[in-house]
Structure formats: structure tokens, C-alpha cells
Design a protein around this motif. Sequence first.
Motif, PDB file in Angstrom:
ATOM      1  N   LEU A 147     -14.334 -33.513 -26.682  1.00  0.00           N
ATOM      2  CA  LEU A 147     -15.509 -34.168 -27.256  1.00  0.00           C
ATOM      3  C   LEU A 147     -15.154 -35.522 -27.851  1.00  0.00           C
ATOM      4  O   LEU A 147     -13.993 -35.820 -28.106  1.00  0.00           O
ATOM      5  N   GLY A 148     -16.191 -36.306 -28.053  1.00  0.00           N
ATOM      6  CA  GLY A 148     -16.018 -37.662 -28.584  1.00  0.00           C
ATOM      7  C   GLY A 148     -17.210 -38.475 -28.138  1.00  0.00           C
ATOM      8  O   GLY A 148     -17.915 -38.086 -27.195  1.00  0.00           O
ATOM      9  N   GLY A 149     -17.447 -39.590 -28.781  1.00  0.00           N
ATOM     10  CA  GLY A 149     -18.603 -40.412 -28.444  1.00  0.00           C
ATOM     11  C   GLY A 149     -18.510 -40.965 -27.032  1.00  0.00           C
ATOM     12  O   GLY A 149     -17.459 -40.891 -26.391  1.00  0.00           O
ATOM     13  N   PRO A 150     -19.616 -41.523 -26.537  1.00  0.00           N
ATOM     14  CA  PRO A 150     -19.595 -42.162 -25.218  1.00  0.00           C
ATOM     15  C   PRO A 150     -18.606 -43.328 -25.241  1.00  0.00           C
ATOM     16  O   PRO A 150     -18.651 -44.148 -26.155  1.00  0.00           O
ATOM     17  N   GLY A 151     -17.697 -43.368 -24.278  1.00  0.00           N
ATOM     18  CA  GLY A 151     -16.723 -44.461 -24.238  1.00  0.00           C
ATOM     19  C   GLY A 151     -15.484 -44.203 -25.073  1.00  0.00           C
ATOM     20  O   GLY A 151     -14.638 -45.080 -25.227  1.00  0.00           O
ATOM     21  N   MET A 178     -16.155 -48.373 -28.643  1.00  0.00           N
ATOM     22  CA  MET A 178     -16.796 -47.592 -27.560  1.00  0.00           C
ATOM     23  C   MET A 178     -17.803 -48.480 -26.824  1.00  0.00           C
ATOM     24  O   MET A 178     -17.883 -48.465 -25.598  1.00  0.00           O
ATOM     25  N   GLU A 179     -18.561 -49.257 -27.579  1.00  0.00           N
ATOM     26  CA  GLU A 179     -19.564 -50.152 -26.970  1.00  0.00           C
ATOM     27  C   GLU A 179     -18.891 -51.168 -26.041  1.00  0.00           C
ATOM     28  O   GLU A 179     -19.348 -51.404 -24.920  1.00  0.00           O
ATOM     29  N   ARG A 180     -17.782 -51.724 -26.508  1.00  0.00           N
ATOM     30  CA  ARG A 180     -17.049 -52.706 -25.705  1.00  0.00           C
ATOM     31  C   ARG A 180     -16.590 -52.064 -24.381  1.00  0.00           C
ATOM     32  O   ARG A 180     -16.756 -52.637 -23.307  1.00  0.00           O
ATOM     33  N   ARG A 181     -16.074 -50.857 -24.464  1.00  0.00           N
ATOM     34  CA  ARG A 181     -15.591 -50.172 -23.243  1.00  0.00           C
ATOM     35  C   ARG A 181     -16.741 -49.850 -22.282  1.00  0.00           C
ATOM     36  O   ARG A 181     -16.620 -50.051 -21.077  1.00  0.00           O
ATOM     37  N   LEU A 182     -17.838 -49.356 -22.827  1.00  0.00           N
ATOM     38  CA  LEU A 182     -18.969 -48.963 -21.961  1.00  0.00           C
ATOM     39  C   LEU A 182     -19.551 -50.171 -21.245  1.00  0.00           C
ATOM     40  O   LEU A 182     -19.873 -50.109 -20.057  1.00  0.00           O
ATOM     41  N   ARG A 207      -8.704 -30.630 -32.900  1.00  0.00           N
ATOM     42  CA  ARG A 207      -7.496 -31.458 -32.852  1.00  0.00           C
ATOM     43  C   ARG A 207      -7.992 -32.897 -32.697  1.00  0.00           C
ATOM     44  O   ARG A 207      -8.451 -33.275 -31.618  1.00  0.00           O
ATOM     45  N   LYS A 208      -7.914 -33.650 -33.787  1.00  0.00           N
ATOM     46  CA  LYS A 208      -8.495 -35.000 -33.793  1.00  0.00           C
ATOM     47  C   LYS A 208      -7.470 -36.042 -33.375  1.00  0.00           C
ATOM     48  O   LYS A 208      -6.345 -36.049 -33.873  1.00  0.00           O
ATOM     49  N   ILE A 209      -7.893 -36.904 -32.472  1.00  0.00           N
ATOM     50  CA  ILE A 209      -7.021 -37.934 -31.910  1.00  0.00           C
ATOM     51  C   ILE A 209      -7.625 -39.302 -32.234  1.00  0.00           C
ATOM     52  O   ILE A 209      -8.834 -39.506 -32.063  1.00  0.00           O
ATOM     53  N   ASN A 210      -6.774 -40.232 -32.652  1.00  0.00           N
ATOM     54  CA  ASN A 210      -7.252 -41.606 -32.835  1.00  0.00           C
ATOM     55  C   ASN A 210      -7.372 -42.250 -31.456  1.00  0.00           C
ATOM     56  O   ASN A 210      -6.376 -42.609 -30.829  1.00  0.00           O
ATOM     57  N   ALA A 211      -8.618 -42.401 -30.985  1.00  0.00           N
ATOM     58  CA  ALA A 211      -8.866 -42.833 -29.611  1.00  0.00           C
ATOM     59  C   ALA A 211      -9.113 -44.330 -29.495  1.00  0.00           C
ATOM     60  O   ALA A 211      -9.481 -44.819 -28.423  1.00  0.00           O
ATOM     61  N   ALA A 212      -8.873 -45.064 -30.570  1.00  0.00           N
ATOM     62  CA  ALA A 212      -9.093 -46.510 -30.527  1.00  0.00           C
ATOM     63  C   ALA A 212      -7.872 -47.225 -29.950  1.00  0.00           C
ATOM     64  O   ALA A 212      -7.936 -48.397 -29.594  1.00  0.00           O
TER      65      ALA A 212
END
Length: 205
Positions: A29-33, A139-143, A183-188
Amino acid sequence: MGTVVDQAKKSEVNGKSLAEKNVTVVFVLGGPGSGKGTQCTNIVETFGFTHLSAGDLLRAEIKSGSENGTMIQNMIKEGKIVPSEVTIKLLQKAMLEDANNKFLIDGFPRNEENRAAFELVTGISPAFVLFFDCPEAEMERRLLGRNQGREDDNIDTIRKRFKVFLESSLPVIEYYDSLGKVRKINAAKPVDEVFEDVKSVFTTI
Ligand code: C5P
Ligand code: MG
């Protein structure tokens, strides 16, 4: 006869039901992007899971010309969550048809209804939940930069998807967190660095 849940519970492929198959499920799970799909591809290569993206299954269902296609297409265009029974049927079928018994379920459950219905219908609880935590601006930048030809990667729909994520999907992550399963991952961070963190989660199962 029976309710949607009864029917779904009975659903079988080649005489086999999901209950007879001893499956391990990890929800991604995680936000779009946030990089769910990208990291799932890496996890598949390294840890032998099968990747099932709920969004990809829904998009394939539109393409297949199914009777639900138009409804699904409209929901995706608006960033809304498709009724659970539709998505769960697709996930069940995909799990039954695949010989593997380790699945990464990406982009599901998206809301409380998705979560409760899946557990009720399949009897499956996730081994853990991999949560890609990423700031909205990234996330916005990636999308906006990914150019996959998706009808929902425009700024209007992206904003709606962010709102749905905060209002409906984060509570699901909080629920699993209360069970100690997140299990939280820093996805930035860059893809390779994120995967280093992902690997340590999967090697300490
Ligand atoms: O995960 P992905 O970004 O590919 O999902 C795209 C869209 O598919 C979502 O915004 C939503 O409209 C739909 N979807 C859904 N239910 C899910 C997963 C995706 O309705 N569990
Ligand atoms: Mg995806």
C-alpha cells in the motif's frame, strides 16, 4: 442462491477453491505514485512472489470488454474505488489460476470495505503490509512525469486520488498498524535505495 459473499466463497477454478490453497499474502500500500508497482517488480525477481496489481486487473477487465467495463472505467477516471466484489473476484481468480502461493497484492485494500470483504470472502489475512510512505509533492511529480498513457494521470484526477488515499486508504493502514502488521518504508528516496529497505523487510519475515 446465496449472498454475494456466499457465492464468492464458493468460487473455484478447476475444482479448487482458494481456501484449499495455502497462500501467503503481502498487501502493498501507499499513495498513487509512491512506487508500489516498481518495487513489486523488484520483489518478484528477488523473492519469488507473484505480483497482483488491483489497478492493473481492473484495467485489464475494462479492455476485456466485460459487462462491468464501463462502470470500472468511470470510477477510475474519477479516482473512485470500484465496489469490492468486483475487485475481489478478480484477485481471487488470479490467485487461483497462478501456481505460486506467495502473492504481493498491490493497491488493495483501498478502503475499509475492501479490507473487510476480502478477509470475509477469502479468509486470508496478510502476513504483513508493506507501506510506501511518500510526500504528496513527490508522488505528484512522478505521476505527471511517468507517461504511461493512463487516463487518471492528469492533475484533476490525481488530486481526487490523493483525497481518496487520505480519507479511505490511510485508515486501512492505521488498522493494520494497530495489529503490528505494517512495515513502513521511506519511499521518497531513489528506487535502488528504497529497494534496499524493502529487502531488509523481506529477509526478516
Ligand atoms: O493502484 P492504481 O493506481 O493502479 O489504481 C488505479 C485506480 O484503480 C484507482 O484510482 C481506483 O479508481 C481503481 N482501484 C480500485 N480499487 C482498488 C485498486 C484500484 O477501485 N483496490
Ligand atoms: Mg500501480
